[in-house]
Design an enzyme around this catalytic site. Structure first.
Site, PDB file in Angstrom:
ATOM      1  N   GLY A 239       0.767  -1.245   0.000  1.00  5.41           N
ATOM      2  CA  GLY A 239       0.000   0.000   0.000  1.00  5.41           C
ATOM      3  C   GLY A 239       0.790   1.282   0.000  1.00  5.41           C
ATOM      4  O   GLY A 239       0.215   2.360  -0.161  1.00  5.41           O
ATOM      5  N   GLU A 273       3.973  -6.813   1.539  1.00  4.34           N
ATOM      6  CA  GLU A 273       3.404  -7.113   0.215  1.00  4.34           C
ATOM      7  C   GLU A 273       3.383  -5.875  -0.678  1.00  4.34           C
ATOM      8  O   GLU A 273       2.337  -5.478  -1.176  1.00  4.34           O
ATOM      9  CB  GLU A 273       1.967  -7.636   0.371  1.00  4.34           C
ATOM     10  CG  GLU A 273       1.818  -8.864   1.252  1.00  4.34           C
ATOM     11  CD  GLU A 273       0.358  -9.225   1.531  1.00  4.34           C
ATOM     12  OE1 GLU A 273      -0.531  -8.385   1.255  1.00  4.34           O
ATOM     13  OE2 GLU A 273       0.115 -10.332   2.002  1.00  4.34           O
ATOM     14  N   PRO A 274       4.537  -5.250  -0.894  1.00  2.00           N
ATOM     15  CA  PRO A 274       4.537  -4.038  -1.715  1.00  2.00           C
ATOM     16  C   PRO A 274       4.301  -4.363  -3.186  1.00  2.00           C
ATOM     17  O   PRO A 274       4.751  -5.399  -3.672  1.00  2.00           O
ATOM     18  CB  PRO A 274       5.947  -3.482  -1.516  1.00  2.00           C
ATOM     19  CG  PRO A 274       6.786  -4.696  -1.295  1.00  2.00           C
ATOM     20  CD  PRO A 274       5.912  -5.648  -0.517  1.00  2.00           C
ATOM     21  N   GLY A 275       3.609  -3.488  -3.866  1.00  2.00           N
ATOM     22  CA  GLY A 275       3.422  -3.627  -5.309  1.00  2.00           C
ATOM     23  C   GLY A 275       3.851  -2.346  -5.988  1.00  2.00           C
ATOM     24  O   GLY A 275       4.972  -2.191  -6.460  1.00  2.00           O
ATOM     25  N   ARG A 276       2.936  -1.371  -5.937  1.00  2.00           N
ATOM     26  CA  ARG A 276       3.135  -0.100  -6.626  1.00  2.00           C
ATOM     27  C   ARG A 276       4.493   0.548  -6.340  1.00  2.00           C
ATOM     28  O   ARG A 276       5.153   1.044  -7.244  1.00  2.00           O
ATOM     29  CB  ARG A 276       2.014   0.852  -6.178  1.00  2.00           C
ATOM     30  CG  ARG A 276       1.928   2.142  -6.962  1.00  2.00           C
ATOM     31  CD  ARG A 276       0.894   3.084  -6.332  1.00  2.00           C
ATOM     32  NE  ARG A 276      -0.347   2.444  -5.980  1.00  2.00           N
ATOM     33  CZ  ARG A 276      -1.405   2.353  -6.795  1.00  2.00           C
ATOM     34  NH1 ARG A 276      -1.359   2.876  -7.993  1.00  2.00           N
ATOM     35  NH2 ARG A 276      -2.499   1.733  -6.393  1.00  2.00           N
ATOM     36  N   TYR A 316      -9.963   5.442 -11.835  1.00  2.00           N
ATOM     37  CA  TYR A 316      -9.746   6.143 -10.564  1.00  2.00           C
ATOM     38  C   TYR A 316      -9.548   7.642 -10.748  1.00  2.00           C
ATOM     39  O   TYR A 316      -9.165   8.316  -9.791  1.00  2.00           O
ATOM     40  CB  TYR A 316      -8.478   5.630  -9.863  1.00  2.00           C
ATOM     41  CG  TYR A 316      -8.300   4.152  -9.763  1.00  2.00           C
ATOM     42  CD1 TYR A 316      -9.217   3.355  -9.064  1.00  2.00           C
ATOM     43  CD2 TYR A 316      -7.191   3.530 -10.319  1.00  2.00           C
ATOM     44  CE1 TYR A 316      -9.020   1.990  -8.942  1.00  2.00           C
ATOM     45  CE2 TYR A 316      -6.988   2.162 -10.201  1.00  2.00           C
ATOM     46  CZ  TYR A 316      -7.905   1.397  -9.511  1.00  2.00           C
ATOM     47  OH  TYR A 316      -7.697   0.055  -9.397  1.00  2.00           O
ATOM     48  N   CYS A 342     -14.378   3.785 -28.097  1.00  2.00           N
ATOM     49  CA  CYS A 342     -15.668   4.451 -28.229  1.00  2.00           C
ATOM     50  C   CYS A 342     -16.352   4.616 -26.875  1.00  2.00           C
ATOM     51  O   CYS A 342     -17.372   3.985 -26.592  1.00  2.00           O
ATOM     52  CB  CYS A 342     -16.538   3.662 -29.188  1.00  2.00           C
ATOM     53  SG  CYS A 342     -15.706   3.448 -30.758  1.00  2.00           S
ATOM     54  N   GLU A 343     -15.756   5.408 -26.018  1.00  2.00           N
ATOM     55  CA  GLU A 343     -16.288   5.743 -24.695  1.00  2.00           C
ATOM     56  C   GLU A 343     -15.775   7.134 -24.366  1.00  2.00           C
ATOM     57  O   GLU A 343     -14.589   7.412 -24.547  1.00  2.00           O
ATOM     58  CB  GLU A 343     -15.703   4.817 -23.607  1.00  2.00           C
ATOM     59  CG  GLU A 343     -15.936   3.354 -23.770  1.00  2.00           C
ATOM     60  CD  GLU A 343     -17.137   2.863 -22.973  1.00  2.00           C
ATOM     61  OE1 GLU A 343     -17.709   3.648 -22.181  1.00  2.00           O
ATOM     62  OE2 GLU A 343     -17.500   1.688 -23.161  1.00  2.00           O
ATOM     63  N   TYR A 371      -0.188  -1.708 -12.049  1.00  2.00           N
ATOM     64  CA  TYR A 371      -1.606  -1.696 -12.433  1.00  2.00           C
ATOM     65  C   TYR A 371      -1.789  -1.095 -13.828  1.00  2.00           C
ATOM     66  O   TYR A 371      -2.778  -0.420 -14.104  1.00  2.00           O
ATOM     67  CB  TYR A 371      -2.448  -0.964 -11.377  1.00  2.00           C
ATOM     68  CG  TYR A 371      -2.217  -1.523 -10.002  1.00  2.00           C
ATOM     69  CD1 TYR A 371      -2.759  -2.749  -9.635  1.00  2.00           C
ATOM     70  CD2 TYR A 371      -1.390  -0.871  -9.075  1.00  2.00           C
ATOM     71  CE1 TYR A 371      -2.504  -3.298  -8.391  1.00  2.00           C
ATOM     72  CE2 TYR A 371      -1.127  -1.417  -7.824  1.00  2.00           C
ATOM     73  CZ  TYR A 371      -1.690  -2.633  -7.494  1.00  2.00           C
ATOM     74  OH  TYR A 371      -1.433  -3.175  -6.264  1.00  2.00           O
TER      75      TYR A 371
HETATM   76  C1  LIG Z   1      -3.182  -4.937  -3.913  1.00  2.00           C
HETATM   77  C2  LIG Z   1      -2.609  -5.574  -2.695  1.00  2.00           C
HETATM   78  C3  LIG Z   1      -1.284  -5.340  -2.319  1.00  2.00           C
HETATM   79  C4  LIG Z   1      -0.375  -4.374  -3.042  1.00  2.00           C
HETATM   80  O1  LIG Z   1      -0.774  -3.070  -2.909  1.00  2.00           O
HETATM   81  P1  LIG Z   1       0.181  -1.859  -3.420  1.00  2.00           P
HETATM   82  O2  LIG Z   1      -0.605  -0.657  -3.132  1.00  2.00           O
HETATM   83  O3  LIG Z   1       0.409  -2.071  -4.876  1.00  2.00           O
HETATM   84  O4  LIG Z   1       1.430  -1.936  -2.634  1.00  2.00           O
HETATM   85  C5  LIG Z   1      -0.798  -6.022  -1.222  1.00  2.00           C
HETATM   86  N1  LIG Z   1      -1.575  -6.887  -0.514  1.00  2.00           N
HETATM   87  C6  LIG Z   1      -2.857  -7.117  -0.836  1.00  2.00           C
HETATM   88  C7  LIG Z   1      -3.657  -8.058  -0.034  1.00  2.00           C
HETATM   89  C8  LIG Z   1      -3.422  -6.463  -1.933  1.00  2.00           C
HETATM   90  O5  LIG Z   1      -4.702  -6.691  -2.246  1.00  2.00           O
END
Ligand SMILES: *Cc1c(COP(=O)(O)O)cnc(C)c1O
Length: 417
Positions: A239, A273-276, A316, A342-343, A371
């Site tokens: 997050g 659990e980093p993503g972004r 978003y 076409c939106e 994403y």
């Molecule tokens: C989407 C998600 C993440 C990653 O979130 P980021 O904002 O990309 O870091 C981690 N854990 C869970 C359970 C998620 O659904």
């Protein structure tokens, strides 16, 4: 920090000129910088030095096999939310004992696949899911390692669609019910309680909500201990936000320090659990201007990428900086940058001050590594675009552009037609 920069007014990714890649693979395409991905992962890793931890990269933010392989090779695991993501992770060579499985709606076949693969733990979100996992464990003669995902009810102050830690959201178990579900879990023969998890939302740009959530989870752990339930893994989700526009999110070091402090002296292994924050600024979407048009009230720049390629602006109202790939002296105009779909909701930028571009110019949609491709679709029967990874002075197509044949793969016309 990222490795997209200008040399003599031409955009490079590391040591490769972006126009050269466009000439080779066509447009649009996603472009990732290996050095940036690696750097972001290592910075995050170092932020938790001194605390036993495992970084389970969030596969849903960018699930390209090459990207997953890179993080796996740096010691990372994976946070998955589907059987498909498990398949990708295993294909990329991520050891199953570094994979955690999140998500509010796991299907039985997905649970069995994960159990048979020997993943680290299931983050469970309901009592019914717990019962199902216990049944699957019984059938497969396995003990399923589980954590409960709790909902600490903190406000992450982000977009409502990506806020997940408030009581009103579908995610996790309330703090009160969690204790009861844990007690019930401890009594099931084919599950083993190993952890606790939470994830409060995405693109969070302050530290306080994370620390609040951690304190609440620690209180719950203390309560559980009084019932003889002990926890080995504390999963605080992902997050952490990034800079798209003018946001100033905390540096991973600051985040790491705050979390480590809040954790105090404890024997848990921390799971993140980093993503972004790892991939967001490590990727761009390169698109070509098709037409420009003067409307009654504003200008339009029509490009060959659309909401099916990058849905974040439409979904978003997200901001992505858009930069010319070749910079020269042009006057600035205010325009909507839109795609061919076409939106009316198909736009990449609204009322944006941009150089007066012309048909044929290349534009870079910045911060598109998270994403981006993973949320893309075939809407309007548009083949999905390639993904390219640059390492130093070489580029590699890590996912080919889809063909028209790919679009109809698996479709058939019944004989009666
Ligand atoms: C989407 C998600 C993440 C990653 O979130 P980021 O904002 O990309 O870091 C981690 N854990 C869970 C359970 C998620 O659904």
């Amino acid at each position: 920090m990222h490795h997209f920069h200008y040399r003599d007014n031409r955009m490079f990714c590391e040591d490769v000129p972006v126009p050269e890649i466009a000439k080779n693979v066509g447009t649009p395409f996603y472009l990732y910088s290996h050095a940036t991905l690696r750097h972001h992962f290592l910075v995050f890793q170092e932020a938790f030095e001194g605390v036993p931890h495992l970084i389970c990269f969030s596969a849903k933010s960018n699930s390209n096999l090459a990207v997953l392989r890179l993080f796996g090779s740096l010691g990372g695991g994976l946070d998955i939310v589907s059987g498909g993501e498990l398949f990708r992770g295993l294909q990329a060579g991520i050891p199953p004992d570094r994979i955690v499985y999140s998500g509010v709606g796991k299907r039985e076949d997905e649970i069995e696949y994960a159990l048979q693969s020997g993943i680290l733990m299931f983050n469970i979100e309901s009592h019914q899911e717990l019962e199902l996992i216990n049944r699957c464990g019984t059938r497969l003669k396995k003990k399923a390692p589980i954590a409960l995902r709790v909902n600490p009810d903190v406000d992450p102050k982000t977009h409502p669609y990506i806020s997940t830690g408030l009581k009103r959201e579908k995610f996790g178990l309330g703090m009160e019910s969690a204790t009861e579900v844990y007690k019930s879990a401890a009594a099931f023969p084919h599950v083993e309680v190993v952890g606790i998890s939470c994830h409060i939302g995405s693109q969070v740009t302050e530290i306080a909500p994370f620390v609040d959530a951690l304190h609440r989870v620690k209180e719950l752990i203390a309560t559980l201990e009084t019932f003889g339930i002990s926890i080995s893994y504390l999963d605080i989700g992902g997050g952490l936000g990034i800079t798209y526009d003018r946001e100033s999110p905390p540096h991973p070091n600051e985040y790491g320090r705050a979390i480590s402090e809040a954790l105090g002296d404890s024997a848990f292994t921390l799971i993140l659990e980093p993503g972004r924050v790892i991939v967001g600024n490590a990727g761009i979407l390169v698109t070509r201007v098709l037409y420009t048009k003067k409307g009654e009230t504003k200008d339009f720049v029509i490009v060959d990428a659309a909401m099916n390629d990058l849905v974040r602006p439409s979904l978003y109202d997200a901001y992505h900086a858009i930069e010319p790939v070749v910079r020269d002296q042009r006057e600035t105009i205010r325009a909507d940058v839109v795609g061919p779909i076409c939106e009316s909701g198909d736009f990449l930028a609204k009322d944006r001050d941009t150089p007066r571009v012309e048909a044929g110019d290349l534009l870079a949609v910045m911060s598109a590594g998270a994403y981006g491709f993973t949320m893309s679709s075939n809407y309007n029967s548009r083949p999905r675009v390639p993904e390219v990874m640059v390492k130093e002075d070489q580029f590699y197509v890590v996912r080919a552009r889809e063909s028209y044949e790919d679009l109809i793969k698996g479709e058939s016309i019944p004989a009666f037609l």
